[in-house]
Each structure stands twice: as C-alpha cells, then as structure tokens.
Scaffold this active site. Structure first.
Site, PDB file in Angstrom:
ATOM      1  N   THR A   1       0.909   7.997   0.782  1.00 22.22           N
ATOM      2  CA  THR A   1       1.445   7.411   2.014  1.00 22.22           C
ATOM      3  C   THR A   1       1.576   5.894   2.003  1.00 22.22           C
ATOM      4  OG1 THR A   1      -0.795   7.407   2.968  1.00 22.22           O
ATOM      5  CG2 THR A   1       0.620   9.295   3.452  1.00 22.22           C
TER       6      THR A   1
ATOM      7  N   THR B   1       1.367  14.471  -0.403  1.00 20.08           N
ATOM      8  CA  THR B   1       0.812  14.468   0.950  1.00 20.08           C
ATOM      9  C   THR B   1       1.609  15.441   1.807  1.00 20.08           C
ATOM     10  OG1 THR B   1       2.304  12.704   1.699  1.00 20.08           O
ATOM     11  CG2 THR B   1       0.171  12.029   0.787  1.00 20.08           C
TER      12      THR B   1
ATOM     13  N   ASP C   1       3.456  23.068  20.737  1.00 19.59           N
ATOM     14  CA  ASP C   1       4.162  22.440  19.625  1.00 19.59           C
ATOM     15  C   ASP C   1       5.529  22.036  20.149  1.00 19.59           C
ATOM     16  OD1 ASP C   1       5.771  21.938  17.316  1.00 19.59           O
ATOM     17  OD2 ASP C   1       4.262  22.978  16.113  1.00 19.59           O
TER      18      ASP C   1
ATOM     19  N   ARG D   1      -1.471  11.345  12.806  1.00 18.11           N
ATOM     20  CA  ARG D   1      -1.042  10.000  12.454  1.00 18.11           C
ATOM     21  C   ARG D   1      -1.455   9.069  13.579  1.00 18.11           C
ATOM     22  NH1 ARG D   1      -0.748  11.574   8.038  1.00 18.11           N
ATOM     23  NH2 ARG D   1       0.988  11.496   6.549  1.00 18.11           N
TER      24      ARG D   1
ATOM     25  N   ASP E   1      -9.537   9.804  12.958  1.00 23.21           N
ATOM     26  CA  ASP E   1      -9.443   9.684  11.514  1.00 23.21           C
ATOM     27  C   ASP E   1      -8.210   8.882  11.128  1.00 23.21           C
ATOM     28  OD1 ASP E   1     -10.290  10.433   8.765  1.00 23.21           O
ATOM     29  OD2 ASP E   1      -8.351  11.472   8.752  1.00 23.21           O
TER      30      ASP E   1
ATOM     31  N   GLU F   1      -3.398   1.015  10.583  1.00 27.87           N
ATOM     32  CA  GLU F   1      -4.283   1.126   9.416  1.00 27.87           C
ATOM     33  C   GLU F   1      -3.551   0.636   8.164  1.00 27.87           C
ATOM     34  OE1 GLU F   1      -4.019   5.550   7.658  1.00 27.87           O
ATOM     35  OE2 GLU F   1      -4.835   5.562   9.690  1.00 27.87           O
TER      36      GLU F   1
ATOM     37  N   HIS G   1      -9.261   7.930   7.552  1.00 30.89           N
ATOM     38  CA  HIS G   1      -8.105   8.752   7.154  1.00 30.89           C
ATOM     39  C   HIS G   1      -8.462   9.643   5.956  1.00 30.89           C
ATOM     40  CE1 HIS G   1      -3.414   8.813   7.207  1.00 30.89           C
ATOM     41  NE2 HIS G   1      -3.917  10.018   7.006  1.00 30.89           N
TER      42      HIS G   1
ATOM     43  N   GLY H   1      -8.514  15.268   5.443  1.00 27.72           N
ATOM     44  CA  GLY H   1      -8.079  16.292   4.508  1.00 27.72           C
ATOM     45  C   GLY H   1      -8.551  16.088   3.089  1.00 27.72           C
ATOM     46  N   TYR H   2      -9.537  15.230   2.886  1.00 28.77           N
ATOM     47  CA  TYR H   2      -9.955  14.864   1.532  1.00 28.77           C
ATOM     48  C   TYR H   2     -10.953  15.847   0.932  1.00 28.77           C
ATOM     49  CZ  TYR H   2      -7.638  10.329   1.023  1.00 28.77           C
ATOM     50  OH  TYR H   2      -6.713   9.346   0.865  1.00 28.77           O
TER      51      TYR H   2
END
Length: 351
Positions: free
Chosen positions: A48, A69, A145, A220, A243, A248, A265, A268-269
């Site tokens: 990103t 990503t 959504d 985001r 997060d 950022e 951020h 998802g790590y």
C-alpha cells in the site's frame, strides 16, 4: 523469448527466491519505487505504500501491477485501464486475521456475544468472516454493505438468502449505528460515486451511536472522520478501536491517547494471510506471463475452524501487545509494521 523484468517491494514476505530463474527480479524498498526505477519493468509487485499512478508509470513498460494486499486505493485504476495495464490484488488474503483482530479486541473490551448486538458495515471477504464468527459465538448480527444494499432488498438475491440462512439481518447504516453495541467497518476506501466511503462515519453518524458503544476501524483510516471521532471519544460517549488512521503513518497523538485499542495497521498481519497474499501475487504473475513461479508451501484458501470459542480467539492473539508498542513509540508506525512478527490465525487450517 526474454524473461519478464519484475520489480518487487522488498518488504513483501515469503516471495524472495520464488520467481528467480523464471524472471529477471529486482527488490526495491517502497521509497525506491520511482519512475526511473520501474522504467524497464514489465511488472511490479507492491504493497500500500507504493502509489501506482501516472507519475510512477507514464514512462515505463509496465503491463501488470500486482499488489499483495486486499485494498487497491493506492492504485489509480482508471489510469491503468486507459494504459492497458492489468491490476491484480489479493482479495480475502488477510480476512481471517482481521476477524481475529476484531473479535479479540471486542471481547477484551467486554463485548458480550450472547447479549450485545454487532453491526458489520461492509460484507465482503473480511466482513463475511467477522459476521460469521459473530453468529457462531451467539451474537445478533446486523449487516450493511452500501454497494449491495439494493441487492439485499431484492428477495431473489443470493446474498439475501445467505443472510437469512445464517440468521443475520440486513439493516440500514442508521439502524446499525442506533441499535448496535459495537460497529465494525470493513469497506474499501472510495471517494466518488453513490457508495463513496470517504468519511462514511462522521459527526452525524457518531452522534447516532449508543452511549458506550465500540467503533472498530480496521478498514481504511479515512472511512472515519478522525476529527469527529476525536470529539466523540474525548467526551467519553464512545470507545474506539483503531488499526487504520487518517494520515498514517503520521498519527494524531490526541486521537491515539483517546482510543481504547490502537495498533499500527496490522490487523491482518497473520503468517497465513501474508502467505496467501504472496501466493496470489505469484499466481497472477504466472498467469499473465505464462511462467511457473514457485508457490509451494504457501497457505491456501481459508477454511473455517471446526470449533470456535471466545477463549480460542483471545488465546490466539492479544492486541494490547501491539497497542503498547505503538503508544510507547508512535513515531515508529512504519517500523512496527515492517518488523512485525506475524501471528498464527485462530484455528488456522490450510488447503
């Protein structure tokens, strides 16, 4: 036939050595991705922090942009389409890791699955798993959504049937904000069109939320108006789990101080998520160039854990460790991401 020239961001894990011999490979740090550096490239593989736009690509030979990503807001999609550049991302690669993050944070903040109500905004790869885990834990789940709202109201829609089968409900954003004890955001970042998500949650939306409710943003940063959120947290009406951040890697230190859980951020790590992203990136390159980059040993598609409990989720990940690291050194946002020790997913299985 010459081998394709591929420039790869050096921070992408598990990719080194997998394309060598099949392509001419060069690894670059994010700051070294310049127009000159990619001029002779046939493809680039990024994350990103590399903005793929006319400034970077105008004078290049690039025909394929791969991002390891889920998100693509760092890529100028219309520009790439006009230039005949194919864009590939890694949809769903880190979704189980984000679900692990969200639920571990909610449970540690006292969310009660059998009593409290959860609102999931964005029912894509991530939101689907977050909502599914909620139902498995006994939670009443409301789903919204924006791009799918019209489909949700179509009784013939497969998505409507899916929600009914899972015991979930479609709801407007306003109803979710008013009714839910926690609201978690899983939308992409879009700034134009009917379903734009930039500042989707602003002062008006925050004012609708129940007193003491939890807002989670692992999507985001700019999906939430950070100035409005700062005011809401400052008066103690809401609790925040962040997060992702506007601006950022630079952080608003006041907002940081007001959040209940703050992380750099890394939702998802997970190891499995990073392996999936790399596998999907290599597969995109293989298909485009007709080569056989090595994907052996990399985690495949997500398979839901056979059993799931609050104890399993909390034991698998403690977000307060990452929270502590960020609060102790907010200026190290990027370094904390780069040096992150990828965690194991909750009940992980690979294909």
């Amino acid at each position: 036939m010459r081998k394709p020239i591929i420039k790869i961001e050096s921070n992408i894990p598990y990719i080194k050595g997998r394309l060598e011999g099949k392509a001419e490979v060069e690894y670059l740090s994010p700051e070294d991705f310049t127009a000159e550096a990619v001029r002779d490239a046939d493809a680039i593989v990024v994350r990103t922090r590399t903005h793929c736009n006319s400034k970077l690509l105008d004078s290049s030979n690039v025909k394929l942009v791969v991002t390891a990503t889920i998100g693509t807001d760092h890529i100028d999609i219309p520009y790439c389409e006009n230039r005949g550049i194919k864009v590939c991302n890694a949809p769903g690669c880190n979704a189980p890791g984000v679900a692990q993050y969200v639920w571990s944070a909610l449970l540690r903040l006292g969310f009660r699955p059998g009593i409290d109500k959860l609102g999931v905004v964005g029912y894509g790869n991530v939101g689907t798993i977050v909502a599914d885990w909620g139902k498995r834990l006994g939670t009443e789940v409301l789903v919204n959504d924006p791009p799918k709202t019209r489909l949700l109201r179509d009784t013939d829609s497969p998505l409507t049937a899916e929600l009914k089968n899972k015991g979930m409900k479609e709801a407007s954003l306003e109803d979710i904000l008013r009714e839910c004890d926690a609201v978690t955001l899983h939308t992409p970042l879009t700034e134009e069109g009917e379903d734009a998500t930039f500042h989707l949650i602003g002062e008006h939306e925050l004012s609708m939320m129940k007193s003491g409710a939890i807002l989670v943003n692992a999507a985001r940063g700019p999906v939430v108006d950070s100035q409005a959120l700062k005011k809401a947290l400052d008066v103690g009406r809401l609790r925040g789990v962040l997060d992702t951040w506007e601006g950022e890697p630079q952080l608003d230190k006041k907002l940081l101080s007001l959040t209940s859980i703050a992380t750099p951020h890394i939702a998802g790590y997970s190891r499995q998520g990073k392996e999936r992203a790399t596998r999907m990136s290599i597969e995109a390159i293989n298909e485009f160039f007709g080569i056989k980059g090595d994907t052996s040993g990399l985690t495949g598609i997500y398979l839901p854990p056979a059993t799931l409990s609050e104890e399993d989720i909390k034991a698998s990940y403690d977000p307060y460790i990452d929270d502590c690291n960020l609060r102790n050194n907010p200026g190290a946002f990027e370094q904390l991401r780069k040096d992150y020790h990828y965690r194991e997913e909750t009940g992980e299985k690979s294909n």
